[in-house]
Design an enzyme around this catalytic site. Structure first.
Site: not given
Length: 305
Positions: A17, A142, A208, A247, A249, A262, A264, A268
């Site tokens: 990443e 990611s 992305y 964060r 999900d 999951e 994070n 980002g």
């Protein structure tokens, strides 16, 4: 306004990443400079290949993936006694491993998808499972290596592909519903962001590629469903021992039931990333968000002395 600091932003690194991390770090560095701080940018090659610039008072971690997000760099910074943003080494290690995260969620009663793991490309389709399923490298982020399996016949090739990115692959039921993410900041859940790819799934390309995905924040759920999503996200964050921010999900079934995917711990941080979107919906500008992350790290550093 906080007094000027000497801040080192760690960005890039050796993971898959890297490119995303470089973008996150550049945006963070610009924001912190706009807040009046002296900012160094440090791209670590890996363990033992870097040193902090002299005078660094706090480190802002804008690394993603292996080394940056799995507890390794956090342990190095702990040894140096330098405050840094985000979760501690153990929470980082747990969150980066999707299986350990799911085990923590199960133990704490946090709703998560049915799952099992594979370590060999020779594995057979398991009894008692139906498609569709999702295959994910256990220790990548990611959407790196993510595979969708719509029939058992696809399983061998897609398992082999996922195993290129890690020695262990997680298989979980594919949840049909709406895809959301919830930022956690300073102990509270931020407004829910809904993610809607214009085509296909929210894979690396849709994540992305500019314009490939639509984002809605706050997401259009009723108050009760919104609260359930935020509670599930916060519970997942707590289950891995998270601190400061992350964060989470979360898929939402048609019934309104949230299912955590999951956590994070270093999400980002480009200005269009999901955590900054959620913070903006809560009234925080991008520069204010970056400053708050630094302040949380410094407050913790002061308390531990």
């Amino acid at each position: 306004m906080s007094p000027p600091l000497i801040i080192t932003v760690m960005l890039g690194g050796p993971s898959a990443e890297r490119e995303v991390s470089l973008r996150s770090g550049a945006a963070v560095a610009a924001a912190l400079r706009s807040n009046g701080h002296t900012v160094h940018e440090l791209d670590p090659g890996g363990p033992g290949q870097w040193a902090l610039p002299a005078g660094t008072e706090v480190v802002f971690l804008a690394l993603h993936g292996t080394y940056g997000e799995d507890g390794t760099v956090q342990r190095a910074l702990e040894a140096m006694g330098v405050p840094y943003t985000g979760c501690d080494p153990e929470a980082s290690r747990l969150a980066f491993d999707k299986v350990l995260t799911k085990q923590k969620c199960v133990a704490c009663g946090v709703p998560t998808a049915k799952f099992m793991t594979f370590k060999s490309a020779d594995a057979q389709w398991p009894d008692g499972w139906e498609t569709p399923v999702v295959l994910k490298p256990v220790r990548q982020g990611s959407s790196v290596g993510l595979q969708f399996v719509d029939s058992a016949a696809e399983f061998p090739a897609k398992l082999a592909e996922a195993l290129k990115f890690d020695t262990e692959v997680l298989m979980e039921e594919r949840i049909v519903g709406r895809e959301t993410t919830v930022g956690i900041l300073a102990g509270r859940a931020l407004p829910v962001v809904e993610v809607r790819p214009k085509q296909g799934s929210y894979d690396y390309a849709n994540k992305y590629t500019a314009g490939a995905t639509e984002y809605f924040c706050p997401a259009d759920f009723d108050a009760m469903t919104t609260a359930r999503i935020q509670e599930a996200a916060h519970a997942a964050f707590s289950s891995i021992g998270g601190r400061d921010y992350a964060r989470v999900d979360v898929m939402v079934r048609a019934s309104g039931e949230p299912v955590v995917l999951e956590v994070n711990t270093l999400p980002g941080m480009t200005e269009t990333s999901l955590l900054p979107k959620a913070a903006a919906a809560a009234g925080l500008s991008y520069a204010e968000l970056c400053q708050m992350m630094v302040d949380l790290a410094l407050r913790r550093g002061t308390q531990s002395r």
